[in-house]
Design an enzyme around this catalytic site. Structure first.
Site, PDB file in Angstrom:
ATOM      1  N   ASP A 136      -9.446  -0.040  -4.325  1.00  0.00           N
ATOM      2  CA  ASP A 136      -8.807  -0.563  -3.125  1.00  0.00           C
ATOM      3  C   ASP A 136      -7.792  -1.621  -3.558  1.00  0.00           C
ATOM      4  OD1 ASP A 136      -9.510  -0.355   0.012  1.00  0.00           O
ATOM      5  OD2 ASP A 136      -8.771  -2.364  -0.418  1.00  0.00           O
ATOM      6  N   ASP A 154      -8.075   3.946  -0.739  1.00  0.00           N
ATOM      7  CA  ASP A 154      -6.752   3.858  -1.358  1.00  0.00           C
ATOM      8  C   ASP A 154      -6.621   4.820  -2.536  1.00  0.00           C
ATOM      9  OD1 ASP A 154      -5.947   1.985   0.461  1.00  0.00           O
ATOM     10  OD2 ASP A 154      -6.183   0.265  -0.864  1.00  0.00           O
ATOM     11  N   HIS A 210       0.831  -1.207   0.000  1.00  0.00           N
ATOM     12  CA  HIS A 210       0.000   0.000   0.000  1.00  0.00           C
ATOM     13  C   HIS A 210       0.865   1.256   0.000  1.00  0.00           C
ATOM     14  CE1 HIS A 210      -3.516  -2.519   0.835  1.00  0.00           C
ATOM     15  NE2 HIS A 210      -4.245  -1.466   0.541  1.00  0.00           N
TER      16      HIS A 210
END
Length: 280
Positions: free
Chosen positions: A179, A161, A29
């Site tokens: 995401d 995200d 991430h």
């Protein structure tokens, strides 16, 4: 009679030899947030982002080069029909909001006289989801008494995200909730992780078992509420473009195999705009 497999489903995931777990997911991430996918030299930008990320994390069992080369295909995988087949590396910074934080009140914020429970969400989904919807079975899992009695009150805070804006000539923009997921959907230990572990059906099952559809809808409500303020002539049926959960281990670049027209690794869901509006 054997069912013919789609071409390429048995090829290895680009990330088959990388670790799994929470720390790995956090690192991936961070890389997605840090890198500019439209950089002129994406491999170099990705290596730099991976090196910075791994330097800040726990002692990793992988090198920045290994992580960068495994992630590169995800940036070059077409995102399917909802994104007009654009890839992450095609979408400019001006059309991408990364880590969009939100906070919104549930049932009137700090006024608790209205009681809304999670159990009210299931019937709402059943009313709006078509029988052919990939997540049509999800409302059943909200019937669990331990969940259904849960009250929705106070404020919901979170971070999406990415929100992508998809633009085509002379058409209104569409906004996608994105995401990133690093879930390992393969078989038992010792089996090589394959692209075929990330078909739409496999991803739908993973989505439902982890309650990702609820997360996705709460994100969609946040984007809906933002667009009411920010998008001229806002029409949810036009501007809400849907939801992409990117299972990056199943994204293998431009040649990623497709099932029913959608690339593996790209879970695509466009819940009816009326569902998002009524949930909001």
């Amino acid at each position: 009679e054997a069912i013919p497999t789609e071409v390429g489903l048995d090829q290895q995931s680009p990330m088959h030899d990388l670790p799994s777990g929470v720390e790995f997911g956090t690192a991936v991430h961070a890389v997605f947030e840090r890198v500019d996918p439209t950089a002129a030299d994406l491999p170099a930008a990705l290596r730099q982002a991976c090196a910075l990320t791994l330097a800040q994390g726990p002692a990793a069992t992988m090198t920045a080069d290994a992580l960068a080369s495994a992630l590169l295909p995800a940036f070059r995988t077409p995102l399917g029909p909802l994104a007009d087949e654009q890839r992450l590396c095609d979408i400019s910074r001006g059309d991408r909001l990364a880590e969009l934080s939100f906070e919104y009140p549930l049932t009137g914020g700090d006024m608790t006289n209205a009681e809304v429970t999670l159990g009210m969400v299931g019937p709402l989904l059943r009313r709006h989801l078509a029988p052919s919807d990939p997540l049509t079975g999800y409302p059943d899992s909200l019937d669990d008494p331990a969940l259904s009695m849960q009250a929705l009150r106070g404020y919901l805070t979170g971070s999406i995200d990415a929100v992508l804006r998809i633009r085509r000539d002379d058409e209104p923009p569409r906004y996608l909730v994105v995401d990133y997921k690093t879930n390992w959907l393969g078989g038992f230990d010792g089996e090589v992780l394959k692209i075929g572990d990330y078909t739409p059906a496999r991803m739908a099952a993973a989505m439902m078992s982890a309650h990702y559809p609820l997360q996705a809808l709460l994100y969609a409500v946040a984007v809906h509420r933002m667009l009411r303020w920010r998008q001229p002539d806002y029409d949810p049926a036009v501007h809400l473009g849907g939801i992409l959960y990117l299972f990056v281990r199943g994204m293998a670049g431009p040649e990623t195999p497709r099932v029913d027209g959608v690339p593996c690794g790209v879970f695509s869901w466009r819940p009816p705009a009326s569902l998002v509006v009524e949930l909001s």
